[in-house]
Design an enzyme around this catalytic site. Structure first.
Site, PDB file in Angstrom:
ATOM      1  N   ASP A  99       0.842  -1.197   0.000  1.00 48.81           N
ATOM      2  CA  ASP A  99       0.000   0.000   0.000  1.00 48.81           C
ATOM      3  C   ASP A  99       0.876   1.245   0.000  1.00 48.81           C
ATOM      4  O   ASP A  99       2.084   1.174   0.290  1.00 48.81           O
ATOM      5  CB  ASP A  99      -0.950   0.005   1.195  1.00 48.81           C
ATOM      6  CG  ASP A  99      -0.213   0.079   2.534  1.00 48.81           C
ATOM      7  OD1 ASP A  99       0.825  -0.602   2.677  1.00 48.81           O
ATOM      8  OD2 ASP A  99      -0.668   0.799   3.441  1.00 48.81           O
ATOM      9  N   GLU A 165       0.157  -1.060   5.810  1.00 50.54           N
ATOM     10  CA  GLU A 165       1.254  -0.494   6.596  1.00 50.54           C
ATOM     11  C   GLU A 165       1.106   1.010   6.766  1.00 50.54           C
ATOM     12  O   GLU A 165       1.380   1.556   7.844  1.00 50.54           O
ATOM     13  CB  GLU A 165       2.596  -0.811   5.925  1.00 50.54           C
ATOM     14  CG  GLU A 165       3.815  -0.568   6.815  1.00 50.54           C
ATOM     15  CD  GLU A 165       4.312   0.875   6.773  1.00 50.54           C
ATOM     16  OE1 GLU A 165       5.102   1.253   7.653  1.00 50.54           O
ATOM     17  OE2 GLU A 165       3.916   1.622   5.857  1.00 50.54           O
TER      18      GLU A 165
END
Length: 473
Positions: A99, A165
């Site tokens: 991400d 994350e």
């Protein structure tokens, strides 16, 4: 075999850049619900790449759902994959995230953030190029190189790739602990490439991170917002109380004013002092990163020590206050001040919270205000410290010398990567931070980039590291 691998990477640069281009094109912004399906699409892209390379198994784990301001959103999967299952070989677990941070052209990007562009300085510009799609694909490129060359990897490789994350790694820690005796049980060491060189000229190995404790200080008074012309001077104003208390937390020179906060900090040893000698960092790099010469400390050693091994307190914002352009004569009914403390060895999270709560409560009482105050720690992530003398670091150091021709700097960082501590505690194995990008990559900022040379040399480094691990007893 090592040289065959290095030569292959050098000759196939454009193919690896093209793979990064495809990954950057997927706007996997985990913090934006409108892009949640793109995060899932990025997970599918990585699974497809790993399956195409013949990974022994490619699995996923479901972290569950996220409560996003009252809306339930599915969390993207944790992607697990194994390459090699030879019990005679060491097994290295590699972690990364797929991400990225939000990015809009109007934020100030010179190019479309989700179109990888290589400029005339051979910088690969695009959101996620450095944080963390480049490093994640670096590992996949290592696998592909060996497949194409018909070579076995020198170690068994396990992947753990997450998609949250940048939004707190929701659901990951539970999976790490639940799989400690399952999927991760044969792991000998962990390697994470989700950080950066100290500067721009020399590779480093990172063995320590500061923790972070985040606080919300709420001051509540009237039942509703008030007109300052009618009520100004007649009531205790929450904003005034909040400013009074927050001004007592830290000095302009960075000294934390909470009594007892420094008592827990580990003393500096002569051995640690030596680690700050001859590091590849200059004050100009700090000035360039900040965009101004506003440094508190005037020498490199002091700057780095206050970034890495001393605590700091930062004020972040005020919720409930008027902040739009123009004038508004409002007295806010409730304001929430937000601040954090970056913690270091041997500061205990519970002790830090205890000291802050007592100090803030005592300071508020001194005001004699009839408003109410509440202080709470909304998040506490512990500091992390590894051993640079461990064989995992020795292998990485030898790999740096092979690829770059220099010994790496041994560094710590001021930020936090909570997954390092989770892996270390859950698996009871050494964790290595092996960065690919430079200190000026601009992760989380506009025009994030990864230099082509760092990307290609980084792929070489990751592979060389695996060979060095395999040679150690």
């Amino acid at each position: 075999m090592v040289q065959q691998f290095l030569d292959y990477v050098e000759k196939n640069q454009d193919s690896f850049v093209d793979r990064l281009r495809k990954a950057v094109a997927i706007p996997s912004v985990s913090g934006d619900p409108s892009h949640r399906q793109d995060v899932f699409r990025m997970a599918e892209f990585l699974q497809g790449e790993l399956k195409a390379l013949g990974a022994d198994n490619v699995e996923t784990r479901d972290p569950g759902e996220q409560d996003f301001h009252g809306t339930k959103l599915p969390l993207p999967p944790i992607v697990l994959a194994t390459v090699g299952t030879d019990p005679k070989k060491k097994t290295v677990l590699v972690y990364g995230h797929y991400d990225v941070q939000p990015a809009l052209k109007e934020d100030g990007w010179t190019t479309d953030p989700f179109t990888l562009v290589e400029d005339d300085q051979q910088r690969l510009i695009g959101r996620g190029s450095s944080d963390d799609k480049g490093p994640v694909l670096g590992w996949i490129n290592v696998v592909e190189s060996h497949v194409k060359l018909g070579l076995e990897l020198p170690v068994n490789l396990k992947f753990c790739l997450e998609g949250m994350e940048e939004s707190g790694s929701e659901g990951l820690e539970k999976i790490i602990y639940s799989e400690a005796s399952g999927y991760f049980k044969d792991v000998d060491a962990v390697c994470i490439s989700d950080n950066y060189w100290l500067g721009t000229t020399k590779p480093c190995l990172t063995y320590g991170l500061r923790g972070v404790s985040y606080f919300h200080l709420t001051v509540r008074g009237p039942a509703r917002d008030l007109h300052s012309g009618v009520f100004g001077g007649t009531v205790h104003e929450p904003m005034t109380d909040l400013f009074a208390v927050m001004s007592k937390l830290v000095t302009p020179t960075g000294k934390i004013l909470v009594p007892g906060i420094y008592d827990q900090v580990r003393a500096m040893t002569d051995e640690e002092q030596k680690t700050y000698e001859n590091l590849a960092f200059e004050m100009k790099e700090l000035h360039d990163a900040v965009g101004n010469q506003i440094n508190i400390h005037d020498d490199v050693r002091s700057v780095l020590q206050h970034r890495w091994r001393y605590p700091s307190l930062s004020l972040h914002g005020i919720e409930g206050a008027f902040y739009n352009p123009g004038d508004k004569t409002v007295v806010p009914a409730c304001v929430i001040g937000k601040f954090s403390i970056r913690t270091v060895p041997d500061m205990g999270m519970d002790k830090v919270t205890e000291l802050v709560e007592k100090y803030v409560t005592d300071e508020f009482k001194k005001l004699g205000s009839k408003n109410t105050m509440k202080i709470e720690c909304s998040h506490a992530g512990n500091h992390w410290l590894s051993s640079p003398d461990h064989w995992n670091y020795v292998a990485a150091s030898k790999a740096v010398e092979k690829v770059f021709g220099v010994k790496p700097d041994l560094t710590r960082e001021g930020g936090s990567i909570p997954v390092t501590l989770s892996f270390q505690d859950a698996l009871q194995k050494n964790v290595l931070l092996l960065p690919m990008g430079r200190g000026d990559d601009g992760a989380h900022s506009i025009n994030e980039k990864l230099d082509r040379s760092n990307y290609i040399s980084g792929i070489k480094l990751l592979g060389a590291y695996l060979y060095e691990v395999a040679q150690l007893e």
